[in-house]
Design a protein around this motif. Structure first.
Motif, PDB file in Angstrom:
ATOM      1  N   GLU A  53      -2.103   7.799  11.727  1.00 16.45           N
ATOM      2  CA  GLU A  53      -1.450   6.495  11.479  1.00 16.45           C
ATOM      3  C   GLU A  53      -2.267   5.357  12.091  1.00 16.45           C
ATOM      4  N   ASN A  97     -14.676   0.228   5.037  1.00 11.12           N
ATOM      5  CA  ASN A  97     -15.016  -0.728   3.973  1.00 11.12           C
ATOM      6  C   ASN A  97     -13.740  -1.428   3.521  1.00 11.12           C
ATOM      7  N   GLU A  98     -13.723  -2.736   3.592  1.00 13.71           N
ATOM      8  CA  GLU A  98     -12.547  -3.533   3.214  1.00 13.71           C
ATOM      9  C   GLU A  98     -11.275  -3.000   3.888  1.00 13.71           C
ATOM     10  N   LEU A 102      -5.753  -6.294   7.531  1.00 17.36           N
ATOM     11  CA  LEU A 102      -4.920  -6.314   8.740  1.00 17.36           C
ATOM     12  C   LEU A 102      -4.355  -7.718   8.974  1.00 17.36           C
ATOM     13  N   PRO A 110     -17.131   1.165  -3.354  1.00 17.27           N
ATOM     14  CA  PRO A 110     -17.257   2.597  -3.670  1.00 17.27           C
ATOM     15  C   PRO A 110     -16.713   2.946  -5.050  1.00 17.27           C
ATOM     16  N   GLU A 111     -15.782   2.120  -5.574  1.00 16.29           N
ATOM     17  CA  GLU A 111     -15.227   2.395  -6.901  1.00 16.29           C
ATOM     18  C   GLU A 111     -16.186   1.942  -8.001  1.00 16.29           C
ATOM     19  N   PHE A 136      -7.543  -4.766  -7.763  1.00 15.91           N
ATOM     20  CA  PHE A 136      -8.890  -5.154  -7.333  1.00 15.91           C
ATOM     21  C   PHE A 136      -9.787  -3.914  -7.325  1.00 15.91           C
ATOM     22  N   GLN A 140      -6.484  10.705  -1.469  1.00 11.81           N
ATOM     23  CA  GLN A 140      -7.612  11.137  -0.630  1.00 11.81           C
ATOM     24  C   GLN A 140      -7.681  12.670  -0.550  1.00 11.81           C
ATOM     25  N   GLY A 175      -8.880   3.315   6.520  1.00 13.47           N
ATOM     26  CA  GLY A 175      -8.427   2.824   5.212  1.00 13.47           C
ATOM     27  C   GLY A 175      -9.269   3.354   4.071  1.00 13.47           C
ATOM     28  N   PRO A 176      -9.261   4.672   3.818  1.00 10.13           N
ATOM     29  CA  PRO A 176     -10.194   5.253   2.829  1.00 10.13           C
ATOM     30  C   PRO A 176      -9.813   5.039   1.366  1.00 10.13           C
ATOM     31  N   TYR A 196       0.822  -1.217   0.000  1.00  6.62           N
ATOM     32  CA  TYR A 196       0.000   0.000   0.000  1.00  6.62           C
ATOM     33  C   TYR A 196       0.858   1.271   0.000  1.00  6.62           C
TER      34      TYR A 196
HETATM   35  C1  LIG Z   1      -8.616  -2.714   0.379  1.00  7.18           C
HETATM   36  S1  LIG Z   1      -8.222  -1.043   0.548  1.00  7.18           S
HETATM   37  C2  LIG Z   1      -9.872  -0.390   0.804  1.00  7.18           C
HETATM   38  C3  LIG Z   1      -9.988   1.015   0.343  1.00  7.18           C
HETATM   39  C4  LIG Z   1     -11.360   1.681   0.507  1.00  7.18           C
HETATM   40  N1  LIG Z   1     -11.913   1.525   1.837  1.00  7.18           N
HETATM   41  C5  LIG Z   1     -12.340   1.193  -0.515  1.00  7.18           C
HETATM   42  O1  LIG Z   1     -13.316   0.554  -0.126  1.00  7.18           O
HETATM   43  O2  LIG Z   1     -12.136   1.468  -1.699  1.00  7.18           O
HETATM   44  C6  LIG Z   1      -7.496  -1.005   2.190  1.00  7.18           C
HETATM   45  C7  LIG Z   1      -7.221   0.392   2.729  1.00  7.18           C
HETATM   46  O3  LIG Z   1      -6.716   0.275   4.057  1.00  7.18           O
HETATM   47  C8  LIG Z   1      -5.454   0.932   4.153  1.00  7.18           C
HETATM   48  N2  LIG Z   1      -4.656   0.181   5.133  1.00  7.18           N
HETATM   49  C9  LIG Z   1      -4.189  -1.067   5.026  1.00  7.18           C
HETATM   50  N3  LIG Z   1      -3.550  -1.439   6.163  1.00  7.18           N
HETATM   51  C10 LIG Z   1      -3.656  -0.393   7.004  1.00  7.18           C
HETATM   52  C11 LIG Z   1      -3.225  -0.155   8.339  1.00  7.18           C
HETATM   53  N4  LIG Z   1      -2.564  -1.078   9.030  1.00  7.18           N
HETATM   54  N5  LIG Z   1      -3.512   1.030   8.911  1.00  7.18           N
HETATM   55  C12 LIG Z   1      -4.206   1.992   8.234  1.00  7.18           C
HETATM   56  N6  LIG Z   1      -4.637   1.815   6.949  1.00  7.18           N
HETATM   57  C13 LIG Z   1      -4.361   0.640   6.359  1.00  7.18           C
HETATM   58  C14 LIG Z   1      -4.904   0.903   2.743  1.00  7.18           C
HETATM   59  O4  LIG Z   1      -3.873   1.831   2.521  1.00  7.18           O
HETATM   60  C15 LIG Z   1      -6.181   1.182   1.960  1.00  7.18           C
HETATM   61  O5  LIG Z   1      -6.518   2.555   2.008  1.00  7.18           O
END
Ligand SMILES: C[S@@+](CC[C@H](N)C(=O)[O-])C[C@H]1O[C@@H](n2cnc3c(N)ncnc32)[C@H](O)[C@@H]1O
Length: 371
Positions: free
Chosen positions: A154, A170-171, A176, A75-76, A71, A143, A107-108, A59
């Protein structure tokens, strides 16, 4: 006695000027090389360590979303998804007496859901302070292009502590890190990642006591795998404690199950195809199914009320996706076909695969969509 070799003058220069040659100990070396070196020096690492390192790198270095990426998320696919989530938030806020709130997204991604949700919330009279929990600098920049005035974090520890929090994810939880326990002929062990030459492979590590396993699963057949996600439970526990203390609610949508259960759900996606999770760490999206029951238990132990899981289909229908699709089609008749196809994809194709859970503070209204 051997004499030291005399090095010809021509070979007494400084380091090679070739900047592309990175050694495995170099922080700029490819992640696979750094992980291989770490494993060679200190032994196999946990699945959680491997997944955190791989997704951290993945990421941090790209925007993976959409048709040209690895993927696509709800929302996309359509603005309807974020708009209906915005209405879910605004309805809750309205029935809670319209307090000042902080709106939080975990995780936006590209900020698409946030932009659509904030537009819908503004129409309902809600203009909250916006807080994003995001570790990726590339996605933070994306974003910022879609949402102005947000504050980035963070992790959840630095979120405001003086306002009710309305949280959306969302997702997020599927990205994690998870731990895996594997049943061997002699009992349960932590599953680890070893490295042979440049190949990563899962192995059974140190035994873990049976007392750590749920009673119903302890006698599972050899080869069985149980997953846990202490990282997800930690985030949920912290947020639930905040929501109980400060007021507010949370909506999380993901794919998953009601565990604990047997199953290896670690998977990797690249260019919209499944690939081997143990190949090329950091070059594809690693996810695991979310254990909704364990997440809800973590929230309710903190004193929050829990709802769901319910299918994404049911939530979107209860929030009015049919009416929203009809309004969009009426406003743009030339796009009616694609609006109907997007709705179908959100409700039919993804509708039962993805599920929603919600939590709410004591004294806050029941969230819409879970009745
Ligand atoms: C699968 S994407 C989902 C993006 C968005 N929510 C969507 O539905 O289009 C996962 C999101 O979580 C963020 N992310 C992943 N691991 C993270 C962490 N440990 N802490 C904060 N953000 C994290 C990624 O950078 C990304 O923005």
């Amino acid at each position: 006695m051997a004499r030291p070799m005399t090095i010809p003058d021509a070979y007494q220069d400084g380091p090679s000027p070739d900047p592309s040659r990175k050694r495995a100990g170099d922080p700029e070396a490819p992640l696979a090389d750094r992980l291989a070196r770490a494993i060679t020096l200190a032994g196999p690492i946990s699945i959680a360590h491997y997944m955190a390192a791989a997704n951290g790198e993945y990421y941090a270095t790209r925007d993976p979303l959409g048709a040209g990426g690895d993927f696509t998320t709800s929302p996309e696919i359509s603005q309807m998804f974020g708009e209906l989530i915005g209405l879910w938030c605004a309805d809750l806020w309205d029935r809670a007496g319209r307090p000042d709130v902080a709106w939080v997204e975990l995780g936006p991604g590209r900020g698409t859901l946030a932009a659509d949700a904030l537009r819908a919330m503004a129409k309902a009279g809600l203009a909250p302070a916006v807080h994003f929990v995001e570790t990726s600098p590339v996605l933070r920049a994306a974003q910022a292009e879609r949402v102005t005035g947000a504050t980035w974090h963070e992790g959840v520890a630095t979120l405001p502590d003086d306002l009710p929090l309305i949280v959306v994810a969302n997702e997020f939880f599927d990205a994690l890190p998870i731990r895996q326990l594997v049943r061997t002929a002699s009992g349960w062990s932590e599953r680890l990642v070893a490295c042979q030459d440049t190949l990563f492979l899962p192995i059974a590590g140190k035994p873990v006591p049976d007392t750590l396993l749920p009673d119903t699963l302890v006698d599972a057949a050899p080869g069985s795998i149980i997953e846990t996600s202490p990282a997800s439970v930690g985030v949920m526990r912290d947020l639930a404690a905040r929501i109980v203390a400060q007021g507010g609610a949370m909506l999380a949508i993901d794919y998953g199950y009601e565990g604990p259960a047997i199953g290896d759900t670690l998977q990797a996606m690249r260019a919209h195809r499944f690939v081997n999770p143990f190949e090329a760490p950091g070059e594809h999206d690693l996810t695991a199914h979310v254990d909704f029951a364990t997440l809800l238990a973590a929230a309710t132990v903190s004193g929050a009320r829990g709802y769901g899981p319910v299918d994404q289909r049911a939530v979107l229908e209860r929030l009015g996706i049919a009416a929203r699709a009809a309004a969009l089609a009426a406003a743009a008749p030339d796009r009616a076909g694609s609006i109907a196809a997007d709705r179908e994809r959100l409700v039919e194709t993804m509708g039962s695969l993805f599920k929603a859970i919600a939590i709410a503070a004591p004294g806050w209204p029941e969230p819409e969509g879970f009745a």
